[in-house]
Motif scaffolding. Structure first.
Motif, short mmCIF file in Angstrom:
data_model
loop_
_atom_site.label_atom_id
_atom_site.label_comp_id
_atom_site.label_asym_id
_atom_site.label_seq_id
_atom_site.Cartn_x
_atom_site.Cartn_y
_atom_site.Cartn_z
N ALA A 55 -50.31 2.69 69.37
CA ALA A 55 -48.85 3.21 69.75
C ALA A 55 -48.54 2.55 70.98
CB ALA A 55 -49.33 4.68 69.94
N ARG A 56 -49.54 2.08 72.17
CA ARG A 56 -48.99 1.50 73.29
C ARG A 56 -48.23 0.15 72.98
NH1 ARG A 56 -53.50 2.00 76.43
NH2 ARG A 56 -52.68 3.74 77.71
N ALA A 60 -44.80 3.26 72.89
CA ALA A 60 -44.95 4.70 73.37
C ALA A 60 -45.31 4.79 74.73
CB ALA A 60 -46.15 5.33 72.61
N ASN A 61 -44.88 6.09 75.45
CA ASN A 61 -45.31 6.19 77.02
C ASN A 61 -46.41 6.93 77.08
OD1 ASN A 61 -44.71 8.91 76.97
ND2 ASN A 61 -42.56 8.47 77.14
N GLN A 64 -46.85 10.37 75.45
CA GLN A 64 -46.83 10.27 74.03
C GLN A 64 -48.21 9.77 73.47
OE1 GLN A 64 -43.52 7.48 73.69
NE2 GLN A 64 -42.18 9.41 72.52
N LEU A 65 -48.62 8.84 74.24
CA LEU A 65 -50.32 8.53 74.00
C LEU A 65 -51.19 9.34 74.00
CD1 LEU A 65 -50.01 4.84 75.79
CD2 LEU A 65 -49.80 5.45 73.45
N ASP A 66 -51.01 10.32 75.27
CA ASP A 66 -51.94 11.39 75.24
C ASP A 66 -51.82 12.40 74.18
OD1 ASP A 66 -53.23 10.50 77.59
OD2 ASP A 66 -51.90 11.62 79.10
N GLN A 67 -50.58 12.57 73.63
CA GLN A 67 -50.48 13.33 72.51
C GLN A 67 -51.31 12.95 71.38
OE1 GLN A 67 -46.10 13.59 73.09
NE2 GLN A 67 -46.14 15.86 73.96
N ILE A 68 -51.10 11.74 71.13
CA ILE A 68 -51.85 11.03 70.02
C ILE A 68 -53.21 11.32 70.22
CG2 ILE A 68 -52.54 8.87 68.98
CD1 ILE A 68 -49.31 8.00 69.43
N PRO A 116 -51.19 16.73 77.81
CA PRO A 116 -51.42 15.44 78.22
C PRO A 116 -51.78 15.25 79.79
CG PRO A 116 -49.52 15.82 77.26
CD PRO A 116 -50.04 17.13 77.47
#
Ligand SMILES: Nc1ncnc2c1ncn2[C@@H]1O[C@H](COP(=O)(O)OP(=O)(O)OP(=O)(O)O)[C@@H](O)[C@H]1O
Ligand SMILES: O=c1ccn([C@@H]2O[C@H](COP(=O)(O)O)[C@@H](O)[C@H]2O)c(=O)[nH]1
Length: 237
Positions: A55-56, A60-61, A64-68, A116
């Motif tokens: 995702a990076r 993605a910011n 958003q990455l933390d949410q994944i 996050p």
């Protein structure tokens, strides 16, 4: 005795091996049979890092990455729940109140990530503080806290024991982007210090190491000694 056990994704599910998940669940169940009240927090491991990396690359910011990452931790939490018997709350707790309520009902409660900007290390520390746990255990992929990352520095030395403030100092320089690796994250270290929480960091790749650590304080990892906290007492003395 009330215990919160943080099980790293890299030790619970480095790959999808039901026997390994079963082995971790057996340890949790054995501790519950000994009369321990248990909260478990499950990490995302390599699967979370793979998703975060992809995702990076896609732009993605970090939030958003933390949410994944959180989603993956919750899937791993579901795996552990699937392996635990009827004594577990079947829901992955999404906040500390839900998790605390389950423990007070006599259930084992399992959490993944919650928000996050942190990792499940911080979730475990906050959960332990919220439920006034007697002990917090990090079952991770290294056998304790070292002076530097032992996977990249051959001269790194292990702390047999250290004060919570020293832990904060060792962790402070480790990067905190989504998916980063540390024996515990910086927020967790600060929460452990604030709560004066007795904490053990150990190698959880073999889950059978967790039971003697909880019941008798027997382990070869790192004891985090609370400054001004009580002397440790063990359940099975
Ligand atoms: N000072 C240090 N002491 C110990 N380990 C360190 C240190 N600095 C960095 N590390 C790294 O911290 C990592 C701790 O485990 P890691 O975060 O990979 O897995 P985990 O705890 O199982 O959780 P998850 O895989 O779910 O994120 C190891 O990869 C280790 O190399
Ligand atoms: O409360 C949380 C928990 C996790 N994350 C994100 O997920 C990954 C994987 O969690 P680990 O505990 O490291 O296995 C983590 O790096 C964060 O990106 C989160 O944001 N909040």
């Amino acid at each position: 005795m009330r215990v919160v056990i943080s099980i790293g994704g890299s030790v619970l599910a480095p790959d999808l091996d039901s026997e390994r998940v079963e082995a971790h669940a057996s340890v949790v169940e054995a501790l519950a049979r000994e009369g321990c009240e248990i909260g478990a927090v499950v990490g995302g491991g390599g699967v979370a890092r793979d998703y975060i990396g992809a995702a990076r690359d896609l732009g993605a910011n970090e939030v958003q990455l933390d949410q994944i990452g959180i989603d993956v931790t919750r899937i791993n939490a579901r795996l552990l729940i699937a392996a635990l018997g009827s004594q577990v709350d079947p829901k992955v707790a999404h906040d500390y109140e839900e998790a605390g309520d389950a423990i007070r009902r006599g259930d084992i409660s399992v959490m993944g990530g919650v928000m996050p900007g942190q990792t499940t290390d911080a979730v475990a520390a906050a959960f332990a503080e919220y439920v006034d746990a007697d002990l917090l255990v990090y079952a991770t992929s290294v056998n304790g806290v070292f002076s530097a990352d032992p996977k990249s520095d051959p001269d790194a030395t292990k702390f047999e024991e250290m004060a919570a403030g020293e832990l904060v100092d060792v962790i402070a320089d480790i990067e905190m982007s989504a998916g980063s690796s540390a024996p515990v994250d910086l927020l967790a270290a600060k929460l452990i210090e604030r709560a004066k929480m007795r904490t053990i960091v150990l190698d959880g790749t073999d889950p059978s190491r967790i039971e003697p650590a909880v019941l008798r304080g027997e382990h070869s990892g790192t004891d985090i000694i609370p400054e001004g906290g009580d002397e440790p007492t063990y359940w099975a003395q």
